[in-house]
Design a protein around this motif. Structure first.
Motif, short mmCIF file in Angstrom:
data_model
loop_
_atom_site.label_atom_id
_atom_site.label_comp_id
_atom_site.label_asym_id
_atom_site.label_seq_id
_atom_site.Cartn_x
_atom_site.Cartn_y
_atom_site.Cartn_z
N VAL A 52 0.84 -1.20 0.00
CA VAL A 52 0.00 0.00 0.00
C VAL A 52 0.87 1.25 0.00
O VAL A 52 0.53 2.24 -0.65
N PRO A 56 -0.10 1.79 -4.12
CA PRO A 56 -1.45 1.55 -3.62
C PRO A 56 -2.44 1.09 -4.69
O PRO A 56 -3.41 0.41 -4.39
N ALA A 61 -8.90 -2.17 -2.17
CA ALA A 61 -9.53 -2.47 -0.88
C ALA A 61 -10.27 -3.81 -0.92
O ALA A 61 -10.26 -4.55 0.07
N LEU A 87 -8.39 -2.78 7.00
CA LEU A 87 -8.88 -1.90 5.94
C LEU A 87 -8.76 -0.43 6.34
O LEU A 87 -8.30 0.39 5.55
N VAL A 88 -9.14 -0.11 7.56
CA VAL A 88 -9.03 1.28 8.03
C VAL A 88 -7.57 1.71 8.07
O VAL A 88 -7.22 2.81 7.63
N THR A 90 -4.99 0.47 6.32
CA THR A 90 -4.42 0.59 4.97
C THR A 90 -4.99 1.80 4.23
O THR A 90 -4.27 2.45 3.48
N GLU A 91 -6.25 2.11 4.43
CA GLU A 91 -6.83 3.28 3.78
C GLU A 91 -6.26 4.57 4.37
O GLU A 91 -6.10 5.56 3.67
N ARG A 94 -3.00 4.72 2.65
CA ARG A 94 -3.21 4.99 1.22
C ARG A 94 -3.49 6.47 0.98
O ARG A 94 -3.00 7.07 0.03
N ALA A 95 -4.27 7.07 1.88
CA ALA A 95 -4.60 8.49 1.73
C ALA A 95 -3.39 9.38 1.92
O ALA A 95 -3.34 10.50 1.42
#
Length: 179
Positions: A52, A56, A61, A87-88, A90-91, A94-95
């Motif tokens: 990621v 990414p 997801a 998921l939270v 990695t996001e 990612r952001a």
């Protein structure tokens, strides 16, 4: 005909899923006579975090959810809790991938450590709130430490074994989109 960028993304996504499945297969096999004494690292999580932060677009997801939900089922964890936390996490990374791209590896490692600590803490908190039996704190902290120690090895393996590196600042793909 599929354009080369989509082909490359699908190819790398397939590699990611294949590596994650091999790790899952190896974790399910009783390979060590001393199993259960010393927790090993969560290599799938280290792999996911490394990919990621590197590329990414190669780890959507949906792939993350599918892999970690399958792990939840196989390891008899509460279905979806660890998946949601991964998921939270990695996001979140990612952001911030474009701003983390300029950091040195040590600072990146510290950011990953912070995200991993937050994920483990949130997991323990939810388990405590709903009164689900959970492993000892020492075991979880040791697994987290082992995952953090395995992270540089996973990054090096993906960099030198697969050739997965960070996108350079201002790098564009064949269609002129910034990465």
């Amino acid at each position: 005909m599929i354009d080369p960028i989509t082909t490359q993304r699908l190819f790398h996504q397939g590699i990611y899923i294949a590596i994650a499945m091999v790790i899952l297969f190896l974790q399910l096999m009783p390979l060590s006579p001393s199993a259960g004494h010393f927790p090993g690292p969560d290599l799938t999580l280290a792999l996911t975090l490394a990919w990621v932060l590197r590329r990414p677009e190669y780890v959507p997801a949906l792939s993350i959810v599918a892999i970690f939900l399958l792990q939840d089922m196989m390891f008899m964890r509460p279905p979806g809790l660890w998946t949601l936390l991964v998921l939270v996490g990695t996001e979140f990374l990612r952001a911030r991938e474009s701003s983390l791209r300029d950091l040195t590896f040590v600072l990146e490692w510290l950011v990953v450590a912070g995200v991993l600590c937050a994920m483990v803490l949130a997991n323990r908190l939810v388990h405590a709130l709903v009164m689900i039996p959970q492993p000892g704190l020492g075991t979880e902290l040791l697994r987290m430490l082992m995952t953090l120690l395995a992270y540089p090895v996973v990054v090096a393996a993906t960099r030198f074994g697969i050739g997965l590196k960070r996108a350079a600042i201002g790098e564009v793909d064949a269609l002129g989109h910034r990465r």
